[in-house]
Design an enzyme around this catalytic site. Structure first.
Site, PDB file in Angstrom:
ATOM      1  N   SER A 193       0.843  -1.193   0.000  1.00 30.71           N
ATOM      2  CA  SER A 193       0.000   0.000   0.000  1.00 30.71           C
ATOM      3  C   SER A 193       0.879   1.244   0.000  1.00 30.71           C
ATOM      4  O   SER A 193       2.062   1.197   0.347  1.00 30.71           O
ATOM      5  CB  SER A 193      -0.935   0.009   1.228  1.00 30.71           C
ATOM      6  OG  SER A 193      -0.194   0.235   2.406  1.00 30.71           O
ATOM      7  N   CYS A 194       0.278   2.355  -0.413  1.00 30.80           N
ATOM      8  CA  CYS A 194       0.978   3.646  -0.391  1.00 30.80           C
ATOM      9  C   CYS A 194      -0.075   4.728  -0.168  1.00 30.80           C
ATOM     10  O   CYS A 194      -1.054   4.499   0.543  1.00 30.80           O
ATOM     11  CB  CYS A 194       1.766   3.858  -1.673  1.00 30.80           C
ATOM     12  SG  CYS A 194       0.750   3.872  -3.171  1.00 30.80           S
ATOM     13  N   LEU A 195       0.111   5.891  -0.772  1.00 27.60           N
ATOM     14  CA  LEU A 195      -0.863   6.968  -0.590  1.00 27.60           C
ATOM     15  C   LEU A 195      -2.100   6.767  -1.466  1.00 27.60           C
ATOM     16  O   LEU A 195      -3.226   6.907  -0.990  1.00 27.60           O
ATOM     17  CB  LEU A 195      -0.216   8.322  -0.906  1.00 27.60           C
ATOM     18  CG  LEU A 195      -1.119   9.554  -0.742  1.00 27.60           C
ATOM     19  CD1 LEU A 195      -1.555   9.718   0.710  1.00 27.60           C
ATOM     20  CD2 LEU A 195      -0.419  10.810  -1.248  1.00 27.60           C
ATOM     21  N   GLY A 197      -1.950   4.213  -4.514  1.00 23.69           N
ATOM     22  CA  GLY A 197      -1.859   3.058  -5.392  1.00 23.69           C
ATOM     23  C   GLY A 197      -0.780   3.079  -6.451  1.00 23.69           C
ATOM     24  O   GLY A 197      -0.591   2.072  -7.142  1.00 23.69           O
ATOM     25  N   TRP A 222      -3.677   4.879   1.418  1.00 24.78           N
ATOM     26  CA  TRP A 222      -3.999   5.539   2.681  1.00 24.78           C
ATOM     27  C   TRP A 222      -5.167   6.517   2.552  1.00 24.78           C
ATOM     28  O   TRP A 222      -5.978   6.653   3.480  1.00 24.78           O
ATOM     29  CB  TRP A 222      -2.775   6.265   3.222  1.00 24.78           C
ATOM     30  CG  TRP A 222      -3.082   7.162   4.384  1.00 24.78           C
ATOM     31  CD1 TRP A 222      -3.101   8.530   4.395  1.00 24.78           C
ATOM     32  CD2 TRP A 222      -3.452   6.757   5.699  1.00 24.78           C
ATOM     33  NE1 TRP A 222      -3.455   9.005   5.636  1.00 24.78           N
ATOM     34  CE2 TRP A 222      -3.674   7.916   6.468  1.00 24.78           C
ATOM     35  CE3 TRP A 222      -3.624   5.516   6.324  1.00 24.78           C
ATOM     36  CZ2 TRP A 222      -4.046   7.894   7.804  1.00 24.78           C
ATOM     37  CZ3 TRP A 222      -3.995   5.493   7.662  1.00 24.78           C
ATOM     38  CH2 TRP A 222      -4.202   6.659   8.386  1.00 24.78           C
TER      39      TRP A 222
END
Length: 237
Positions: A193-195, A197, A222
């Site tokens: 995961s990140c901010l 995708g 996120w």
């Protein structure tokens, strides 16, 4: 009387004599020789220019063959025959086909690494259920300052995108010392995961290239997680 007798004599002399061909006529004859192909050109090669002697039968063959005096054997020709041309074409086609097959095998070999893994994005609800089951490792690939400033998904491990490739190749001891978690095996289930995708998809590609078969990413990141979490808390209140 003498003048009348001289005139017939001059006339008789001119009856059997031909005028020499002009330079224009000779040029025309040479042009016809060059322009006409095949048998016509060969026939004109035998034409003689005025004042020249035709070569003997043996001399002509010697001159045409560069002085060797030997006649070609069998079906030997100056130009390659149809069989030779077909053989060359066949070799070229077979060579191209082999190159194409080699390229397909190379693509197939690379595809075995990447195509066997089904790239799937998990939803918010799916990720929440997976975290509860504790059957996955959630790796957050954002930078540490982003996590400190905005927060993180509970249960995630922070491995910045630039470290993912090196981290997944560490030995178990070094991985645990640096990230305070057990290093995942290649058959373990991973979710990145990140901010939003973008970086998580890159991390997923890196993991696949290193041989991890069960990998997914949370495309919502996120941003989506925080939005859903805020909505759920608001409903509870």
């Amino acid at each position: 009387m003498r003048s009348e007798e001289r005139a017939p004599e001059e006339g008789r002399k001119g009856v059997g004599r031909r005028a020499p061909p002009s330079s224009r006529a000779r040029l025309g004859q040479r042009l016809r020789l060059v322009a006409l192909p095949g048998s016509a050109g060969a026939w004109l090669e035998g034409a003689q220019e005025p004042g020249t002697a035709r070569p003997a039968a043996g001399e002509e063959g010697v001159e045409a063959r560069g002085g060797s005096g030997q006649r070609p054997h069998g079906n030997e020709q100056a130009m390659p025959g149809p069989r030779l041309l077909l053989g060359s074409a066949r070799r070229w086609i077979l060579g191209s086909a082999e190159a194409a097959l080699w390229g397909l095998k190379s693509v197939k070999g690379n595809c075995n690494k990447f195509c066997t893994t089904v790239i799937k994005g998990v939803t918010y609800k799916e990720l929440k259920n997976l975290l509860k089951s504790k059957k996955i490792m959630l790796i957050d690939v954002r930078e540490p300052w982003e996590i400190l400033e905005y927060g993180k998904i509970p249960g995630s491990v922070n491995i910045p995108l630039g470290e993912v490739g090196e981290a997944l190749q560490m030995n178990s001891k070094d991985f645990r010392e640096k990230y305070n978690e057990v290093k995942p095996a290649k058959f373990d289930s991973l979710v990145f995961s990140c901010l939003a995708g973008v970086r998580s998809r890159k991390a997923l590609d890196t993991a696949i290239s290193l041989g991890f078969n069960s990998v997914q990413h949370y495309a919502g990141g996120w941003k989506e997680w925080a939005t859903y979490e805020y909505s759920e808390k608001k409903k509870e209140d």
